[in-house]
Design a protein around this motif. Structure first.
Motif, PDB file in Angstrom:
ATOM      1  N   ARG A 319       1.359  -9.035 -15.836  1.00 36.39           N
ATOM      2  CA  ARG A 319       1.911  -8.476 -17.321  1.00 36.39           C
ATOM      3  C   ARG A 319       1.302  -7.158 -17.366  1.00 36.39           C
ATOM      4  O   ARG A 319       1.869  -6.294 -18.471  1.00 36.39           O
ATOM      5  N   VAL A 320       0.255  -6.893 -16.929  1.00 36.21           N
ATOM      6  CA  VAL A 320      -0.648  -5.589 -17.311  1.00 36.21           C
ATOM      7  C   VAL A 320      -0.759  -4.658 -16.068  1.00 36.21           C
ATOM      8  O   VAL A 320      -0.634  -4.866 -15.060  1.00 36.21           O
ATOM      9  N   LYS A 321      -0.918  -3.419 -16.684  1.00 37.20           N
ATOM     10  CA  LYS A 321      -0.853  -2.143 -15.675  1.00 37.20           C
ATOM     11  C   LYS A 321      -2.165  -2.483 -14.550  1.00 37.20           C
ATOM     12  O   LYS A 321      -3.294  -2.828 -15.191  1.00 37.20           O
ATOM     13  N   ASP A 322      -1.657  -2.235 -13.458  1.00 35.88           N
ATOM     14  CA  ASP A 322      -2.854  -2.386 -12.240  1.00 35.88           C
ATOM     15  C   ASP A 322      -3.393  -3.763 -12.002  1.00 35.88           C
ATOM     16  O   ASP A 322      -4.299  -4.038 -11.262  1.00 35.88           O
ATOM     17  N   GLY A 323      -2.798  -4.688 -12.925  1.00 33.43           N
ATOM     18  CA  GLY A 323      -3.763  -6.188 -12.801  1.00 33.43           C
ATOM     19  C   GLY A 323      -3.295  -6.707 -11.391  1.00 33.43           C
ATOM     20  O   GLY A 323      -3.987  -7.277 -10.810  1.00 33.43           O
ATOM     21  N   GLN A 324      -2.105  -6.602 -11.146  1.00 36.45           N
ATOM     22  CA  GLN A 324      -1.547  -7.041  -9.761  1.00 36.45           C
ATOM     23  C   GLN A 324      -2.471  -6.484  -8.645  1.00 36.45           C
ATOM     24  O   GLN A 324      -2.891  -7.147  -7.859  1.00 36.45           O
ATOM     25  N   ASP A 325      -2.563  -5.222  -8.724  1.00 28.21           N
ATOM     26  CA  ASP A 325      -3.226  -4.338  -7.629  1.00 28.21           C
ATOM     27  C   ASP A 325      -4.684  -4.788  -7.713  1.00 28.21           C
ATOM     28  O   ASP A 325      -5.209  -5.006  -6.485  1.00 28.21           O
ATOM     29  N   LYS A 326      -5.518  -4.793  -8.965  1.00 26.92           N
ATOM     30  CA  LYS A 326      -6.813  -5.319  -8.876  1.00 26.92           C
ATOM     31  C   LYS A 326      -6.921  -6.893  -8.268  1.00 26.92           C
ATOM     32  O   LYS A 326      -7.861  -7.053  -7.403  1.00 26.92           O
ATOM     33  N   LEU A 327      -5.706  -7.513  -8.587  1.00 22.92           N
ATOM     34  CA  LEU A 327      -6.060  -9.058  -7.899  1.00 22.92           C
ATOM     35  C   LEU A 327      -5.789  -8.997  -6.496  1.00 22.92           C
ATOM     36  O   LEU A 327      -6.556  -9.804  -5.619  1.00 22.92           O
ATOM     37  N   CYS A 328      -5.073  -8.044  -5.916  1.00 23.62           N
ATOM     38  CA  CYS A 328      -4.635  -8.058  -4.468  1.00 23.62           C
ATOM     39  C   CYS A 328      -5.908  -7.434  -3.934  1.00 23.62           C
ATOM     40  O   CYS A 328      -6.196  -7.740  -2.625  1.00 23.62           O
ATOM     41  N   GLU A 329      -6.562  -6.583  -4.402  1.00 23.51           N
ATOM     42  CA  GLU A 329      -7.857  -6.028  -4.092  1.00 23.51           C
ATOM     43  C   GLU A 329      -8.870  -7.116  -3.793  1.00 23.51           C
ATOM     44  O   GLU A 329      -9.471  -6.959  -2.587  1.00 23.51           O
ATOM     45  N   TYR A 330      -9.105  -7.747  -4.786  1.00 26.08           N
ATOM     46  CA  TYR A 330     -10.079  -8.876  -4.671  1.00 26.08           C
ATOM     47  C   TYR A 330      -9.626  -9.943  -3.500  1.00 26.08           C
ATOM     48  O   TYR A 330     -10.521 -10.266  -3.007  1.00 26.08           O
ATOM     49  N   PHE A 331      -8.251 -10.198  -3.620  1.00 26.03           N
ATOM     50  CA  PHE A 331      -7.820 -11.096  -2.397  1.00 26.03           C
ATOM     51  C   PHE A 331      -8.265 -10.664  -1.122  1.00 26.03           C
ATOM     52  O   PHE A 331      -8.783 -11.184  -0.272  1.00 26.03           O
TER      53      PHE A 331
END
Length: 752
Positions: A319-331
């Motif tokens: 829902r938030v900007k860059d949130g999905q990318d940050k989660l993918c980075e940690y994944f």
């Protein structure tokens, strides 16, 4: 009376003209025509008609404001308005009506100036007066509808009667600073109570917020303060909850808050508030805490397979900007760390491949369920696998090849053909990640050779299926030698059929059933020939086959590989007879006990001529294995073989099975074999580097060191160190394949 008389005269005159016209139209050759003319004079109203009529209308408006009954009928009042408008009194009527309504609205201001009411009662009072005002304006407008339709519509700058009512309420009621502040404060108070879990009157909130929207005061008066209060609330709440609860409960709370705010938008907030409101909640509860949430709980959620909570996290972060990318980075980081811990744990080499397969399946399930098959997460997983699996050079490729060997040897025993096929597909996914595919090929070829030669392959179809997968992945050049091994096995069967027919036709069939596999040297692993003292009957049979084969294929050379031989031996014990499946070396040792009850280690070594290390392995498999498979006894007892040991035939050997396999020693890889295979891979890589360097220079003629290294990295399919490239370059210079440029030593020149 005057109006009626004029109206009557006008009608009479019209009628007279009509009749006259009709009479004239009967004359010959004269056109018929109908003439209609206006009244000669406009009807006049009584001198006091305006004041009398307005007073009647004013009394009706006042009665409506005071919620009293109206003395005149609505039809009579409507007709009165129409008459006034028809005689150019619309402006005056409009102004007078507006003044009456304004005075009434001003009169009710006092109802709001009261400190004795709590917030709820205050809002309830406001709502009652507002709804009453709306009803009153609706009824007033119905009486003055003619004025609203005729006069107002003709003047675009004049407000309609309904808009007048809104304007008066906006100006005198909510335009009052104290009333406005108290109203908004009370609204925010009720919403805060609801956010804290208390029940509030949603219908009241909806009515009053719709009032603000109708008055066009919603955004300026309410929404701005509402969003400020929301921002402060969730800012404090986010900080507090991050410190007090774990990540799953925090995510659950955020999801709950978002749903609650969506419900408020559905029930009473204006739809235009959706974007800033939801953005406010997302910013304060998600965006500001993304890093803390991931650091605090992502790894534990992955470790505990909390797919449900990860699904909530993914939905919220999306829902938030860059949130999905940050989660993918940690994944991706998680995959690298966990994968590296599996690959670099030397003590778990035996289970490494299975753990990687389980890990991959676990990640696939997360991507399928929690991360909604997002391609970013798929790519992150693939990239991470490729990084960590190649951190430990060569070993993962070797262990994957050995894992395949185990599955293809025991495929149908452990799983159905369909399950085995699925398992091979999963193994191929790991295979794609490794860079040193030549290491895999070397170990796979060595193990495949043993499976084919010793008859340990559980399924020919599975073998060929795996070969097909490798060919599809790496090309025909990668599998050409492996395919040649299968061709050799098929040709060997045809040769042996012909040989057996030949023996039968000679009439001198030996009492040993010989089966020979003819191996093309270029296809199979390199085997070091070992000279041993075979029994005379075996030697005689070898010579018979050699004569037969060379008569069919002149110009070829046969080289016997004793280490690959296996035999079926019939053994007679005191209580039972058995058929032993043993290696050729085991057979040679056992045959010695036909003529002796006891033999020393030296006796066996001298009689067989088997090399020391190989002999120890062979005797250990016969005398030191599982208790039920010890065909020989050893003195002194122990797990290791020493040169002073003595061996006895185990007459009391007994086992329920008739056929007993003791040649597992042939399938086990020795440390020497492993080292030899790795050395062979290293040597092959040196040849490939040399060939690539010469090929590049032959095309370019002259090339700098940097460009040469770049070209090499593009062409070579295995990892190579800069130091290894330097060594190969120096070797090629020494062998006059290339030379350094005389003016620039960092540039190489091809030597034709």
């Amino acid at each position: 009376m005057d109006v009626d008389k004029n109206l009557k005269n006008g009608l009479n005159q019209s009628s007279s003209k009509d009749r006259y016209g009709m009479a004239d139209s009967t004359k010959p050759n004269q056109t018929k025509r109908l003439v209609i003319k206006n009244f000669k004079s406009k009807p006049t109203l009584p001198s006091n008609y305006k004041e009398v009529t307005w007073e009647k209308l004013r009394e009706a408006v006042v009665a409506i404001h005071n919620q009293q009954s109206i003395s005149s009928s609505l039809e009579e009042l409507y007709k009165a308005v129409e008459n006034l408008c028809s005689h150019d009194m619309s402006m005056n009527l409009y102004d007078r009506l507006k003044n009456v309504c304004e005075n009434y609205v001003k009169s009710i201001i006092k109802d709001f100036i009261c400190d004795g009411m709590d917030n709820f009662m205050y809002l309830k009072k406001m709502n009652e007066l507002w709804e009453s005002h709306c009803r009153q304006m609706t009824m007033i407008r119905s009486i003055f509808l003619y004025l609203d339709r005729v006069y107002v519509l003709q003047h675009s700058t004049i407000l309609s009667l309904w808009d007048v009512g809104l304007h008066l309420w906006r100006t005198h009621i909510l335009g009052n600073n104290s009333i406005q502040t108290r109203t908004v404060d009370s609204l925010l108070f009720l919403i805060e109570k609801e956010r804290n879990g208390e029940a509030v009157d949603g219908a009241l909130l909806k009515s009053l917020l719709r009032m603000l929207a109708d008055l066009q005061m919603y955004q300026d008066v309410f929404e701005e303060r509402f969003l400020q209060a929301t921002d402060l609330l969730y800012s404090a709440e986010g900080q507090r909850f991050m410190g007090e609860v774990d990540v799953p409960n925090y995510l659950k709370h955020v999801d709950k808050r978002l749903k609650e705010e969506s419900d408020r938008l559905l029930h009473y907030l204006d739809i235009g508030t959706r974007k800033p409101l939801i953005l406010c909640v997302e910013n304060q509860l998600i965006s500001k805490h993304i890093t803390n949430i991931l650091n605090k709980g992502f790894e534990s959620l992955m470790d505990t397979n909390s797919s449900e909570h990860l699904n909530v996290m993914y939905a919220l972060f999306s829902r938030v900007k860059d949130g999905q990318d940050k989660l993918c980075e940690y994944f991706g980081g998680y995959v690298k760390v966990k994968g590296l811990s599996i690959v670099q744990d030397v003590e778990k080499d035996k289970t490494m491949v299975q753990e990687l397969l389980d890990f991959k399946e676990k990640l696939d399930n997360f991507i399928e369920g929690a991360f909604k098959k997002n391609e970013k997460f798929v790519s992150a997983m693939k990239d991470s696998f490729e990084v960590f699996i190649n951190k430990r050079q060569n070993k993962p490729a070797e262990l994957i090849a050995k894992f395949v060997d185990v599955k293809l040897k025991a495929g149908n025993k452990e799983a159905s053909e369909e399950e085995l096929e699925m398992r091979l597909d999963k193994i191929m996914i790991l295979f794609r990640f490794i860079h040193g595919k030549d290491v895999f090929e070397a170990f796979y070829k060595k193990d495949l050779a043993k499976r084919l030669l010793l008859g340990k392959s559980a399924s020919v179809d599975a073998e060929k299926s795996m070969l097909s997968k490798l060919k599809q992945e790496c090309g025909s050049a990668f599998t050409s030698k492996l395919e040649g091994m299968f061709k050799d096995m098929e040709l060997s069967k045809d040769i042996m059929n012909t040989f057996k027919q030949h023996i039968s036709s000679q009439g001198d069939a030996p009492n040993i059933d010989l089966n020979v596999n003819i191996l093309t040297m270029g296809y199979w692993p390199t085997y070091t020939p070992i000279e041993v003292n075979l029994p005379n009957e075996m030697v005689r049979l070898q010579e018979i086959f050699k004569t037969f084969y060379l008569s069919k294929h002149s110009g070829r050379k046969l080289q016997w590989q004793a280490t690959l031989g296996s035999c079926g031996v019939k053994a007679v014990f005191e209580k039972s007879n058995h058929e032993l499946h043993v290696s050729l070396f085991q057979t040679m040792c056992l045959l010695l006990f036909n003529d002796a009850d006891e033999l020393s280690y030296e006796d066996i070594r001298d009689a067989t001529g088997i090399e020391e290390n190989e002999l120890k392995r062979t005797l250990q498999s016969l005398a030191c294995g599982k208790l039920q498979s010890r065909v020989l006894k050893k003195k002194p007892p122990g797990k290791d073989i020493n040169v002073k040991d003595r061996f006895f035939f185990n007459e009391s050997f007994t086992l329920k099975l008739y056929r007993i396999k003791i040649n597992q020693v042939q399938l086990k890889e020795t440390a020497e074999e492993n080292q030899l295979t790795n050395e062979q891979v290293f040597q092959d890589r040196q040849y490939q580097i040399d060939a690539a360097i010469v090929r590049i220079l032959k095309t370019r003629k002259t090339l700098s060191h940097t460009l040469l290294v770049t070209e090499l990295y593009n062409q070579l399919k295995f990892p190579v160190k800069p130091s290894d490239i330097k060594k190969r370059i120096e070797s090629l210079i020494d062998r006059d394949y290339m030379e350094r440029d005389k003016e620039n030593t960092n540039t190489y020149v091809y030597v034709a």
